[in-house]
Design a protein around this motif. Structure first.
Motif, PDB file in Angstrom:
ATOM      1  N   VAL A 196      -4.544   9.935   0.313  1.00 26.70           N
ATOM      2  CA  VAL A 196      -4.763   8.857  -0.224  1.00 26.70           C
ATOM      3  C   VAL A 196      -3.851   7.885  -0.582  1.00 26.70           C
ATOM      4  O   VAL A 196      -3.415   7.342  -0.803  1.00 26.70           O
ATOM      5  CB  VAL A 196      -4.748   9.226  -2.084  1.00 26.70           C
ATOM      6  CG1 VAL A 196      -5.479   8.827  -2.832  1.00 26.70           C
ATOM      7  CG2 VAL A 196      -5.672  10.482  -2.159  1.00 26.70           C
ATOM      8  N   SER A 206      -7.062   2.515  -5.550  1.00 25.81           N
ATOM      9  CA  SER A 206      -7.309   3.387  -4.601  1.00 25.81           C
ATOM     10  C   SER A 206      -8.303   3.779  -3.785  1.00 25.81           C
ATOM     11  O   SER A 206     -10.058   3.428  -3.966  1.00 25.81           O
ATOM     12  CB  SER A 206      -6.606   4.540  -5.333  1.00 25.81           C
ATOM     13  OG  SER A 206      -7.664   5.320  -5.566  1.00 25.81           O
ATOM     14  N   LEU A 252       0.807  -1.361   0.233  1.00 28.08           N
ATOM     15  CA  LEU A 252       0.346  -0.099   0.207  1.00 28.08           C
ATOM     16  C   LEU A 252       0.804   0.870   0.104  1.00 28.08           C
ATOM     17  O   LEU A 252       2.189   1.436   0.819  1.00 28.08           O
ATOM     18  CB  LEU A 252      -0.793  -0.022   1.497  1.00 28.08           C
ATOM     19  CG  LEU A 252      -1.965  -1.197   1.582  1.00 28.08           C
ATOM     20  CD1 LEU A 252      -2.647  -1.301   2.883  1.00 28.08           C
ATOM     21  CD2 LEU A 252      -3.231  -1.170   0.360  1.00 28.08           C
ATOM     22  N   THR A 286      -3.103   3.888  -2.257  1.00 28.63           N
ATOM     23  CA  THR A 286      -3.543   3.157  -3.614  1.00 28.63           C
ATOM     24  C   THR A 286      -2.152   1.991  -3.486  1.00 28.63           C
ATOM     25  O   THR A 286      -1.490   1.751  -2.940  1.00 28.63           O
ATOM     26  CB  THR A 286      -2.061   3.952  -4.475  1.00 28.63           C
ATOM     27  OG1 THR A 286      -2.976   5.425  -4.774  1.00 28.63           O
ATOM     28  CG2 THR A 286      -2.456   2.952  -5.814  1.00 28.63           C
ATOM     29  N   ASN A 287      -2.430   1.266  -4.321  1.00 27.79           N
ATOM     30  CA  ASN A 287      -1.853  -0.618  -4.236  1.00 27.79           C
ATOM     31  C   ASN A 287      -2.346  -0.659  -6.163  1.00 27.79           C
ATOM     32  O   ASN A 287      -3.033  -0.187  -6.084  1.00 27.79           O
ATOM     33  CB  ASN A 287      -2.426  -1.291  -3.338  1.00 27.79           C
ATOM     34  CG  ASN A 287      -3.663  -1.810  -3.256  1.00 27.79           C
ATOM     35  OD1 ASN A 287      -4.793  -1.558  -4.317  1.00 27.79           O
ATOM     36  ND2 ASN A 287      -4.417  -2.359  -2.777  1.00 27.79           N
TER      37      ASN A 287
END
Length: 606
Positions: A183, A190, A142, A185-186
């Protein structure tokens, strides 16, 4: 040492040995940790019968055994990913049980991020610290990006943790107020947290007032220190920073118990300036309390002003009512001058004419309405007083004497040179170069006054000085001139050229060579005649001769009376009328009469 040292593994694996009265050698290895997962990572078991242990290591008790593909989430722990007993270990929440599982038994679950704990709003102050935290799950890795008002923040300076789950902003400024979110995200998507609002109020502040008095000798000085938005004031006497110049010094102390005000007191000593500062951190509240200072200084003055140099108006004065004096500035390096004081006496140390009075900060004084006596000498005494009322040494003038008056100018002709006299209320008839002429209103006598006083034709003046000579004629070498009024200009006396040949008044007051007429040098006269010679070769010393038929000859090579014009253009021919001062000068071997004109209007062409 004596006794038993027990060395254990942590966590213990039951293989420890006890060593008594000996030396144990330990091989300390760096802690190895895996970064395959992280807090919030979604995982699942990849083997049936996956053991969940109470701690990270095969020596820890098995809490549960899970089926293959059992989903879980890595929870926060400082030992996550630690290497023990041949495996890397992760603490995982499987819903029904939370414990440690070997990394080899886990695999990532493909899932987009989910924010499970949103940041909370923060109220802080200038100089304070704000911290925002979130928790998120999802397939690892992440990535985190904090934003302010939708704009990405950058790591560094006052912002730390910009790319982690915890954002910290230190030393807050008013401009930091706004809305913050993270925020996450992966590889699968997101998710953004809710916005949290950062509100920033004024932080603590502190100020130091000016001293209660601007200058002092040894009197009590007080500074007021005012805190704003402090919950507790911790300022102590030892915190006070004392700034010193010269030999000034003091031992400050503090009073006050509330959360707003402290008072700093001191009794100064010496000479110089004292001011104070306080360091940061002298109060508790939101943020860090700033420092303050240096304050405005208090001037410590224990040295009186220096002496002055006093000058009388002159050596002789004609006045029976008025004296004037001036003096130099006193040296004062401390509290500054408050005033000058003056007195008048008949000796340099007495005040029998006038007691001490203030001249404010003036460096000259005119004292009128006095009752002065002729031939008496008067002395001005002056001293300086500073702003802490220290009085400087008294300085005296050299003294000024009231010159004895004579009622008529002609009385001077019987007095020898060097005698001091006063002439009072006489009329000015001419002003030329560094001299002017005085004449009696009855036009019977006049005198040259050698002095560059600011007088004009028609002025009435009092003048004092000593008798002397200017060229071949008697003059008053003036010391003090007072203008006392004005009146209509004195009219000239009409005279023939032969009448200008004045004889000696006496041995003290000579006339011109071969003179037979009544002594009248210095009078304003009017004569007529024909120009016999003119010379304009010297721009500032022009002259001409003219003759009224008297055929005077003085050995100059020209007939008539010489008229000195200065820079005025002389006539070159014709009959003229000349108004001028009757003077005398050496021409060849004789003392001859000369007329001195004052302006171009004194020469009329007929």
């Amino acid at each position: 040492n004596t006794g038993v040292l027990t060395v254990k593994n942590n966590p213990s694996d039951g293989t420890e040995r006890a060593v008594a009265n000996g030396v144990v050698m330990l091989n300390i290895m760096p802690k190895m940790q895996s970064a395959t997962f992280g807090t919030g990572a979604t995982v699942q078991t990849n083997t049936a019968g996956t053991n969940v242990r109470i701690g990270p290591g095969t020596n820890f008790t098995v809490m549960a055994s899970l089926a293959k593909n059992t989903a879980g989430t890595v929870v926060e722990h400082s030992l996550n990913g630690v290497y023990a007993k041949g495996y890397y270990w992760w603490k995982v929440n499987f819903g029904t049980v939370t414990g440690w599982v070997a990394e080899s038994l886990l695999s990532s679950t493909p899932s987009a991020p989910t924010v499970i704990q949103h940041p909370s709003s923060v109220d802080s102050c200038v100089g304070g610290t704000a911290t925002f935290r979130i928790s998120a799950t999802g397939c690892w890795p992440l990535t985190f990006q904090w934003q302010k008002n939708g704009v990405n923040l950058s790591e560094g300076g006052r912002f730390s943790g910009v790319n982690t789950s915890t954002l910290t902003i230190s030393n807050l400024e008013l401009g930091d107020a706004g809305n913050y979110r993270c925020v996450v995200t992966n590889a699968y998507g997101s998710a953004a947290s809710f916005y949290a609002t950062l509100t920033i109020g004024p932080g603590m502040s502190v100020s130091i007032s000016p001293p209660n008095i601007p200058y002092t000798r040894t009197g009590l000085v007080r500074y007021t220190i005012t805190y704003t938005n402090a919950t507790t004031i911790t300022l102590s006497s030892s915190d006070i920073i004392l700034h010193k110049t010269g030999t000034a010094t003091a031992n400050p102390w503090i009073t006050g118990t509330d959360n707003v005000t402290r008072y700093v007191f001191m009794y100064p000593l010496g000479d110089g300036k004292l001011s104070i500062s306080i360091p940061s951190g002298t109060a508790l509240g939101c943020g860090v309390c700033p420092g303050a200072g240096p304050s405005e200084p208090v001037i410590v003055d224990n040295t009186p002003p220096g002496p002055v140099t006093v000058a009388d108006e002159g050596r002789w004065t004609p006045s029976l009512t008025t004296l004037r004096a001036s003096w130099s500035a006193a040296e004062e390096t401390g509290s500054g001058l408050k005033r000058y004081e003056y007195a008048i006496g008949t000796s340099p140390t007495t005040q029998d004419v006038m007691n001490w009075a203030s001249a404010d900060l003036n460096q000259s004084i005119t004292v009128s309405s006095l009752n002065l006596s002729e031939n008496c000498t008067y002395y001005f005494q002056v001293r300086a007083v500073d702003n802490v009322d220290l009085v400087g040494a008294t300085s005296s003038s050299d003294g000024i004497t009231v010159a004895p008056g004579i009622s008529h100018i002609s009385e001077a002709w019987n007095l020898p040179n060097g005698n001091a006299i006063s002439l009072r209320n006489k009329s000015v008839t001419a002003v030329l170069d560094d001299a002017f002429w005085l004449e009696e209103d009855d036009r019977t006598s006049a005198i040259k006054v050698v002095c560059s006083a600011d007088v004009a034709i028609g002025d009435k003046v009092d003048v004092a000085g000593v008798l002397g000579t200017s060229g071949p004629q008697r003059a008053l070498l003036a010391d003090v001139v007072h203008k006392v009024g004005s009146g209509p200009p004195i009219a000239p006396v009409g005279m023939t050229h032969r009448s200008l040949m004045v004889k000696d008044f006496n041995q003290l007051t000579p006339g011109v060579t071969g003179g037979k007429e009544t002594y009248s040098l210095g009078l304003l006269v009017k004569c007529w005649g024909k120009v016999t010679y003119s010379d304009s070769s010297s721009p500032n010393d022009r002259y001409f001769y003219f003759d009224d038929g008297s055929n005077l000859w003085h050995g100059s090579g020209h007939f008539g009376v010489k008229v000195r014009c200065g820079s005025i253009d002389p006539p070159s021919q014709g009959i003229v009328c000349v108004v001028g001062i009757l003077s005398a000068e050496q021409i060849a071997a004789k003392v001859a009469p000369v007329l001195l004109v004052r302006s171009p209007s004194d020469i009329s062409r007929l």
